[in-house]
Design a protein around this motif. Sequence first.
Motif, PDB file in Angstrom:
ATOM      1  N   SER A 129       0.918  -1.065  -0.120  1.00 25.00           N
ATOM      2  CA  SER A 129       0.084   0.056   0.109  1.00 25.00           C
ATOM      3  C   SER A 129       0.894   1.267  -0.181  1.00 25.00           C
ATOM      4  N   TYR A 130       1.911   1.297   0.742  1.00 21.03           N
ATOM      5  CA  TYR A 130       2.951   2.199   0.669  1.00 21.03           C
ATOM      6  C   TYR A 130       3.296   2.741  -0.494  1.00 21.03           C
ATOM      7  N   LEU A 131       4.050   1.704  -1.294  1.00 25.64           N
ATOM      8  CA  LEU A 131       4.543   1.486  -2.438  1.00 25.64           C
ATOM      9  C   LEU A 131       3.438   2.084  -3.606  1.00 25.64           C
ATOM     10  N   GLN A 132       2.360   1.691  -3.347  1.00 23.15           N
ATOM     11  CA  GLN A 132       1.434   1.920  -4.395  1.00 23.15           C
ATOM     12  C   GLN A 132       1.020   3.691  -4.298  1.00 23.15           C
ATOM     13  N   ASN A 133       0.801   4.115  -3.009  1.00 24.55           N
ATOM     14  CA  ASN A 133       0.623   5.539  -3.031  1.00 24.55           C
ATOM     15  C   ASN A 133       1.901   6.350  -3.661  1.00 24.55           C
ATOM     16  N   LEU A 134       2.933   5.830  -3.632  1.00 26.76           N
ATOM     17  CA  LEU A 134       4.023   6.530  -4.284  1.00 26.76           C
ATOM     18  C   LEU A 134       4.150   6.266  -5.937  1.00 26.76           C
ATOM     19  N   ILE A 199       7.194  -4.587  -5.757  1.00 22.38           N
ATOM     20  CA  ILE A 199       7.285  -3.657  -6.792  1.00 22.38           C
ATOM     21  C   ILE A 199       6.351  -4.033  -8.088  1.00 22.38           C
ATOM     22  N   GLN A 200       6.409  -5.226  -8.612  1.00 25.15           N
ATOM     23  CA  GLN A 200       5.699  -5.774  -9.612  1.00 25.15           C
ATOM     24  C   GLN A 200       4.189  -5.872  -9.341  1.00 25.15           C
ATOM     25  N   ASN A 201       3.960  -6.252  -8.338  1.00 27.70           N
ATOM     26  CA  ASN A 201       2.405  -6.432  -8.058  1.00 27.70           C
ATOM     27  C   ASN A 201       1.813  -4.867  -7.775  1.00 27.70           C
ATOM     28  N   THR A 202       2.672  -4.195  -7.043  1.00 25.76           N
ATOM     29  CA  THR A 202       2.080  -2.790  -6.779  1.00 25.76           C
ATOM     30  C   THR A 202       1.943  -1.869  -8.070  1.00 25.76           C
ATOM     31  N   LYS A 207      -1.867  -0.070 -12.090  1.00 20.04           N
ATOM     32  CA  LYS A 207      -1.993   0.276 -13.349  1.00 20.04           C
ATOM     33  C   LYS A 207      -0.942   1.323 -13.886  1.00 20.04           C
ATOM     34  N   VAL A 208       0.297   1.122 -13.494  1.00 18.14           N
ATOM     35  CA  VAL A 208       1.252   1.900 -14.248  1.00 18.14           C
ATOM     36  C   VAL A 208       2.397   1.017 -14.503  1.00 18.14           C
ATOM     37  N   ARG A 209       3.016   1.520 -15.808  1.00 22.25           N
ATOM     38  CA  ARG A 209       4.165   0.646 -16.411  1.00 22.25           C
ATOM     39  C   ARG A 209       5.417   1.281 -16.187  1.00 22.25           C
ATOM     40  N   ILE A 210       6.268   0.514 -15.333  1.00 25.90           N
ATOM     41  CA  ILE A 210       7.455   1.005 -15.061  1.00 25.90           C
ATOM     42  C   ILE A 210       8.945   0.383 -15.463  1.00 25.90           C
ATOM     43  N   GLU A 211       9.846   1.135 -15.528  1.00 18.66           N
ATOM     44  CA  GLU A 211      11.218   0.772 -15.573  1.00 18.66           C
ATOM     45  C   GLU A 211      11.986   0.961 -14.439  1.00 18.66           C
ATOM     46  N   GLN A 212      12.712  -0.247 -14.233  1.00 13.71           N
ATOM     47  CA  GLN A 212      13.661  -0.307 -13.078  1.00 13.71           C
ATOM     48  C   GLN A 212      15.262  -0.350 -13.264  1.00 13.71           C
ATOM     49  N   HIS A 213      15.965   0.565 -12.607  1.00 16.23           N
ATOM     50  CA  HIS A 213      17.336   0.599 -12.459  1.00 16.23           C
ATOM     51  C   HIS A 213      17.920   0.257 -11.257  1.00 16.23           C
ATOM     52  N   TRP A 214      18.649  -0.795 -11.079  1.00 18.17           N
ATOM     53  CA  TRP A 214      19.183  -1.179  -9.764  1.00 18.17           C
ATOM     54  C   TRP A 214      20.526  -0.898  -9.501  1.00 18.17           C
ATOM     55  N   HIS A 226      18.907  -2.972  -1.041  1.00 18.18           N
ATOM     56  CA  HIS A 226      18.281  -3.013  -2.240  1.00 18.18           C
ATOM     57  C   HIS A 226      18.279  -1.395  -2.595  1.00 18.18           C
ATOM     58  N   VAL A 227      18.547  -1.103  -3.763  1.00 15.73           N
ATOM     59  CA  VAL A 227      18.449   0.251  -4.190  1.00 15.73           C
ATOM     60  C   VAL A 227      18.040   0.370  -5.596  1.00 15.73           C
ATOM     61  N   VAL A 228      16.934   1.022  -5.937  1.00 22.46           N
ATOM     62  CA  VAL A 228      16.244   1.028  -7.125  1.00 22.46           C
ATOM     63  C   VAL A 228      15.624   2.294  -7.271  1.00 22.46           C
ATOM     64  N   LEU A 229      15.904   2.617  -8.779  1.00 21.12           N
ATOM     65  CA  LEU A 229      15.228   3.823  -9.245  1.00 21.12           C
ATOM     66  C   LEU A 229      13.940   3.543 -10.133  1.00 21.12           C
ATOM     67  N   ILE A 230      12.824   3.665  -9.546  1.00 26.37           N
ATOM     68  CA  ILE A 230      11.599   2.881 -10.518  1.00 26.37           C
ATOM     69  C   ILE A 230      11.182   4.314 -11.375  1.00 26.37           C
ATOM     70  N   GLU A 231      11.005   4.165 -12.579  1.00 29.18           N
ATOM     71  CA  GLU A 231      10.523   5.127 -13.398  1.00 29.18           C
ATOM     72  C   GLU A 231       9.320   4.785 -14.159  1.00 29.18           C
ATOM     73  N   LYS A 232       8.217   5.745 -14.192  1.00 27.77           N
ATOM     74  CA  LYS A 232       6.963   5.342 -15.011  1.00 27.77           C
ATOM     75  C   LYS A 232       7.203   5.609 -16.320  1.00 27.77           C
ATOM     76  N   TYR A 233       6.604   4.723 -17.357  1.00 28.23           N
ATOM     77  CA  TYR A 233       6.915   4.739 -18.608  1.00 28.23           C
ATOM     78  C   TYR A 233       6.188   6.058 -19.208  1.00 28.23           C
ATOM     79  N   ARG A 234       6.750   6.944 -20.123  1.00 23.75           N
ATOM     80  CA  ARG A 234       5.881   7.897 -20.688  1.00 23.75           C
ATOM     81  C   ARG A 234       4.863   7.495 -22.015  1.00 23.75           C
ATOM     82  N   THR A 235       3.865   7.764 -21.726  1.00 23.84           N
ATOM     83  CA  THR A 235       2.942   7.378 -22.779  1.00 23.84           C
ATOM     84  C   THR A 235       2.588   8.404 -23.807  1.00 23.84           C
TER      85      THR A 235
END
Length: 235
Positions: A129-134, A199-202, A207-214, A226-235
């Motif tokens: 839930s915390y991740l989903q809000n972000l 991350i994937q379930n969230t 309902k967002v598409r993401i790209e992960q950089h670890w 664990h260090v990750v930069l999560i970016e939403k795909y631009r549509t």
Amino acid sequence: MTTKGIDYFNRNHPLTNLQIQASLTIRRQMYEWLRQQMGGVAGKSFLEHGATPDTERADSNCFIRWLLADGACVYATSPEDISHLETHFPHLTVIDWQHDHEIPQKFAIDCVISSAVLEHVGNQASQQSYLQNLFIAYPRIFLTTPNRHHWLEFHTKLPVLHWLPRPWHRWLLARLGMKFWSQEENLRLLHHQEILSLIQNTATQAKVRIEQHWYYPKFLGMVSNHVVLIEKYRT
């Protein structure tokens, strides 16, 4: 200003000074990696999501300090009282935690920073839930959390016990007098596969598409965080 109640920094432990120095070194590596991924931070806006009220330890709120020094616009929010941080860090803007969902409407946040927060928000459902809000609110999420597979547990400073099944680990911590850390709402460590699934379930639920950089910093021979930069795909 010191925090009241439980000393979750375990300041009196004989290894605390060494931990602070190691934490600063690792966090600086994380920060430099983030700067590279962002193409620099000057002129960009960041939100420290879950800042600590502590101003004594050198590794407390170090991302805020470094970002401000490098010319970023920085906001901070926390479920704890951090109003004094605006005095401690000139040019920082503190946002009320209850209104953090309004931040995207008021400010153009380029990246939200959640550093060592995810392990403290509760059970798996609460973490998701915390991740989903972000995910819903921000275009980029810089997320860090300790690696459960590291042989040393950094909160209790006890080795390998956290490799036991979680109920057994919590039971032992309670018997050792560490009741605060024995409660799941205060500490739920994650290994790599668990955070990948979170991350994937969230992302699917939000309902967002993401790209992960670890990024995988190491300490005492093993990946520490664990260090990750999560970016939403631009549509």
